[in-house]
Each structure stands twice: as C-alpha cells, then as structure tokens.
Design a protein around this motif. Sequence first.
Motif, PDB file in Angstrom:
ATOM      1  N   SER A  72       0.821  -1.222   0.000  1.00 23.94           N
ATOM      2  CA  SER A  72       0.000   0.000   0.000  1.00 23.94           C
ATOM      3  C   SER A  72       0.850   1.266   0.000  1.00 23.94           C
ATOM      4  O   SER A  72       0.465   2.272  -0.599  1.00 23.94           O
ATOM      5  CB  SER A  72      -0.952   0.002   1.195  1.00 23.94           C
ATOM      6  OG  SER A  72      -0.246  -0.104   2.415  1.00 23.94           O
ATOM      7  N   PHE A  73       2.020   1.235   0.640  1.00 25.71           N
ATOM      8  CA  PHE A  73       2.859   2.436   0.700  1.00 25.71           C
ATOM      9  C   PHE A  73       3.213   2.919  -0.696  1.00 25.71           C
ATOM     10  O   PHE A  73       3.010   4.095  -1.031  1.00 25.71           O
ATOM     11  CB  PHE A  73       4.126   2.157   1.510  1.00 25.71           C
ATOM     12  CG  PHE A  73       5.122   3.281   1.469  1.00 25.71           C
ATOM     13  CD1 PHE A  73       4.970   4.389   2.284  1.00 25.71           C
ATOM     14  CD2 PHE A  73       6.212   3.236   0.605  1.00 25.71           C
ATOM     15  CE1 PHE A  73       5.879   5.445   2.242  1.00 25.71           C
ATOM     16  CE2 PHE A  73       7.130   4.277   0.552  1.00 25.71           C
ATOM     17  CZ  PHE A  73       6.960   5.383   1.378  1.00 25.71           C
ATOM     18  N   GLU A  74       3.750   2.037  -1.522  1.00 29.22           N
ATOM     19  CA  GLU A  74       4.172   2.432  -2.863  1.00 29.22           C
ATOM     20  C   GLU A  74       2.985   2.928  -3.693  1.00 29.22           C
ATOM     21  O   GLU A  74       3.103   3.893  -4.448  1.00 29.22           O
ATOM     22  CB  GLU A  74       4.862   1.260  -3.558  1.00 29.22           C
ATOM     23  CG  GLU A  74       6.164   0.827  -2.920  1.00 29.22           C
ATOM     24  CD  GLU A  74       7.252   1.900  -3.008  1.00 29.22           C
ATOM     25  OE1 GLU A  74       7.133   2.803  -3.865  1.00 29.22           O
ATOM     26  OE2 GLU A  74       8.198   1.826  -2.212  1.00 29.22           O
ATOM     27  N   LYS A  75       1.854   2.264  -3.559  1.00 29.36           N
ATOM     28  CA  LYS A  75       0.667   2.658  -4.319  1.00 29.36           C
ATOM     29  C   LYS A  75       0.181   4.046  -3.909  1.00 29.36           C
ATOM     30  O   LYS A  75      -0.147   4.880  -4.764  1.00 29.36           O
ATOM     31  CB  LYS A  75      -0.445   1.618  -4.114  1.00 29.36           C
ATOM     32  CG  LYS A  75      -1.764   1.951  -4.805  1.00 29.36           C
ATOM     33  CD  LYS A  75      -1.610   2.023  -6.302  1.00 29.36           C
ATOM     34  CE  LYS A  75      -2.947   2.260  -6.977  1.00 29.36           C
ATOM     35  NZ  LYS A  75      -2.813   2.509  -8.437  1.00 29.36           N
ATOM     36  N   ILE A  76       0.143   4.303  -2.617  1.00 27.45           N
ATOM     37  CA  ILE A  76      -0.339   5.603  -2.133  1.00 27.45           C
ATOM     38  C   ILE A  76       0.605   6.714  -2.560  1.00 27.45           C
ATOM     39  O   ILE A  76       0.161   7.778  -3.018  1.00 27.45           O
ATOM     40  CB  ILE A  76      -0.505   5.575  -0.601  1.00 27.45           C
ATOM     41  CG1 ILE A  76      -1.610   4.602  -0.208  1.00 27.45           C
ATOM     42  CG2 ILE A  76      -0.837   6.968  -0.066  1.00 27.45           C
ATOM     43  CD1 ILE A  76      -1.622   4.263   1.265  1.00 27.45           C
ATOM     44  N   VAL A  77       1.910   6.495  -2.418  1.00 28.04           N
ATOM     45  CA  VAL A  77       2.876   7.518  -2.830  1.00 28.04           C
ATOM     46  C   VAL A  77       2.713   7.829  -4.314  1.00 28.04           C
ATOM     47  O   VAL A  77       2.729   8.991  -4.735  1.00 28.04           O
ATOM     48  CB  VAL A  77       4.318   7.066  -2.515  1.00 28.04           C
ATOM     49  CG1 VAL A  77       5.331   7.997  -3.178  1.00 28.04           C
ATOM     50  CG2 VAL A  77       4.539   7.038  -1.002  1.00 28.04           C
ATOM     51  N   SER A  78       2.535   6.788  -5.124  1.00 28.48           N
ATOM     52  CA  SER A  78       2.322   6.985  -6.557  1.00 28.48           C
ATOM     53  C   SER A  78       1.061   7.804  -6.818  1.00 28.48           C
ATOM     54  O   SER A  78       1.055   8.708  -7.672  1.00 28.48           O
ATOM     55  CB  SER A  78       2.225   5.624  -7.259  1.00 28.48           C
ATOM     56  OG  SER A  78       1.920   5.774  -8.626  1.00 28.48           O
ATOM     57  N   ASN A  79       0.002   7.514  -6.077  1.00 31.00           N
ATOM     58  CA  ASN A  79      -1.262   8.243  -6.254  1.00 31.00           C
ATOM     59  C   ASN A  79      -1.128   9.717  -5.869  1.00 31.00           C
ATOM     60  O   ASN A  79      -1.660  10.600  -6.550  1.00 31.00           O
ATOM     61  CB  ASN A  79      -2.368   7.588  -5.428  1.00 31.00           C
ATOM     62  CG  ASN A  79      -2.820   6.264  -5.998  1.00 31.00           C
ATOM     63  OD1 ASN A  79      -2.491   5.911  -7.139  1.00 31.00           O
ATOM     64  ND2 ASN A  79      -3.569   5.502  -5.218  1.00 31.00           N
ATOM     65  N   ILE A  80      -0.407   9.983  -4.778  1.00 29.32           N
ATOM     66  CA  ILE A  80      -0.224  11.381  -4.355  1.00 29.32           C
ATOM     67  C   ILE A  80       0.611  12.127  -5.386  1.00 29.32           C
ATOM     68  O   ILE A  80       0.332  13.285  -5.717  1.00 29.32           O
ATOM     69  CB  ILE A  80       0.436  11.463  -2.970  1.00 29.32           C
ATOM     70  CG1 ILE A  80      -0.374  10.712  -1.924  1.00 29.32           C
ATOM     71  CG2 ILE A  80       0.560  12.928  -2.532  1.00 29.32           C
ATOM     72  CD1 ILE A  80       0.326  10.596  -0.570  1.00 29.32           C
TER      73      ILE A  80
END
Length: 366
Positions: free
Chosen positions: A163-171
């Motif tokens: 989830s960390f990588e996905k959220i950072v990408s989304n932001i």
Amino acid sequence: MDYSKFYNFCLESYAKLPYVFGQGYAFRPMTLFIELTYRCNFRCNMCQFLGLLEDSRLNEKKGEELTAGEIRSAIDSVSRFGIVMFTGGEPFLRSDIMELVRYASTTRKSYIVTNGILLDNEKSDELTELGCANLFSNGVASVGVSLEAIGAVHDEIVKVPGSFEKIVSNIRYLVKARKKLGKRFPVIGLKCVMTKHNVGQLIELYRLAEDIGVDIFNPIAYYSMPNTDRHDMGGRVDWEKYPQSDSGVDIEILKESISEMKRHSKNSAVQLRITPPGIGVNDVIALYENRMTLSNKICYSPWTTAVLSAYGEVFPCSNYSVGSVRDGKRFLDIWNGEKMREFRLNLKKRHVFPACAGCCFISTDS
C-alpha cells in the motif's frame, strides 16, 4: 500562507458572538464533518474505529448509510462561507463519493480525507478540476492523504502489503495533475498519527512530503477517544473519563522528532501542522505522558462545527448524539435544538471536559 491557521482564526471569530450572547444558540455551522461510511479497506492498528470494523454488524448496516439525497440536504444547512469535510471509514468506498464532492463544491468548499489507496488518476483529475479558483471561491479546498510511515512499516500499520508504494504513486499523480492545470487548490496534505510505530520516522515522512511536493505535512497526536461506538450512539457519554494516549511512545524520541521537524520547517516549502493546532508542543508531549493540563483550555467547536454519522446522527463531538436527521427533523432544527443548546451551555460552563484532552478542537484560552 498558513491556510489552517487562517481557517481556525475564522472559526473562532465566527463562534465568539453566539458563544458570549447566544444562550446556547449558534449561527449555521461553518464546518460539517460527514462520516460517509465506516467501511474501510485498511485495518490501521491505532484506528479509533478498529473495533467497529471488526464488528459483524458493520456489513449488515451498509444499507443503512445515509443516501446521497439525505447528505445533500445536510450540506445545504452549512454556511455558504463554510466547508464540508468528507471522512470515514474510507470515503472512496462510497460509489457516489464524487457526486457528493461535486455537489458540495458547487456552493461551498469541500475537503476529503482518504487513505489514498483508491485515489486513482481519474479521481485525482476531477478533484483538481473542482479545485477552488482562489481562497474565497467554492470548490475542493483540500485533499488530505494518510501515510503512516515509510515502506514496510506503513504496510504493517495498515495491514495492506504494497500500500505504501501505491499511495505515494497516487499522491504524486495528484500533485502533477494540479500543477498541469496551474492551480493552487486543492491544497494537498500528507497526514500521519504519531505512534510508537512511526515516531522515529517523522522527519523521514516530512522529507518525503517535500519530495512529493505536497503543501502540508500534518503529524497528529494520538489519543484514545473514550466514546466512539457508532453502533450505539446516545447520551451515555462519560465526559469525566480522561483519554489515554499511546503509552508505548518513546517520549525522548518524540521530543527529538518534534524539535527536528520544527527546525526543518523554518526552511521548508512544506508547512508543518501539528494537530491539535490550538495547543503548544509542550502540551502535545504532556498528552503522551497523560498529564495534559486542561485548566487553561477552551473549546468553541460546538458553535461552529458538527459531525453527521453515516447513519444520520448529529453530534457535536465524540459520540454524543443530539438527534438524527432520520427522526423527521431538519439538520438545522437539531443544530439549534434543546439538546445541542444544553450541551453548549454545559461546555461553556466547564470550558472543556476531561474527555477533551487531545481533541483536535481544543485550544489554549488566551
């Protein structure tokens, strides 16, 4: 510009006249928190609603969540100069979330808080297009995204691998989408709750916020709210119960981290906003040591702010229901109804209750 400080100043100014002379009455709310759903795709280990998320009744009550029409009616009760804040649970689990954001943003400002995992490119593009043209116009004013730690530590806290990588990408995409349109709004904030799991990573999170290019880094003090059962709301609230903070936090590391963030903020393009914003850093430390002094604290929140539960209850804070929009009453009738007026007068007499320690809305009485 420090938007948070400016808005808090506006709220306090808006509250003071009815606070002093209103006999428990208030103007229309300036802020309405709408808890759209208590469903969530994360299981954060410090979440106040964790017990609720594990309750089998949660899925049973999905069909009882407020309809879009009921939510729109409540939005219409907010001051035209106010802001509608969409929270949860995870707001993006509502299939009609963007419809509601569009509606609120047409006549008022809106703000959404999300864990970011469902903040896909399409939603980011629309949120950016709906962004306020300037500080005084309607539209999406802010998007707050929770990011609890760096890498695997974040994933362990929220119990969702990757989830960390996905959220950072989304932001990052949201930041780029806003830049592409040349807009200042929505203001983008990165939020985290300061616990024993991430207290040693706070400065790393701050630097990540800078690297991504968000506007605000918002570490939030953790405290255990005494009354958060959204299944059983009512008047049975223990206002004398002092909440317990995260006793596992290493206080020395917390002090060092906060000091380092404060120093870092002096030369950073990303604003540092430590919540609660109305108290000093020493009070934040005292909160974690369960010794916060409340004798010099005050709260104006019930004169400016209300919360609407996913099932229709209206409450000034915590879990104290002053009525339901499903009992045949208009939101504004509940807002200035007998129960809400009694609550305001009781709070005014006390300034704050022991259960208020650590709440985002308390401030130091000047």
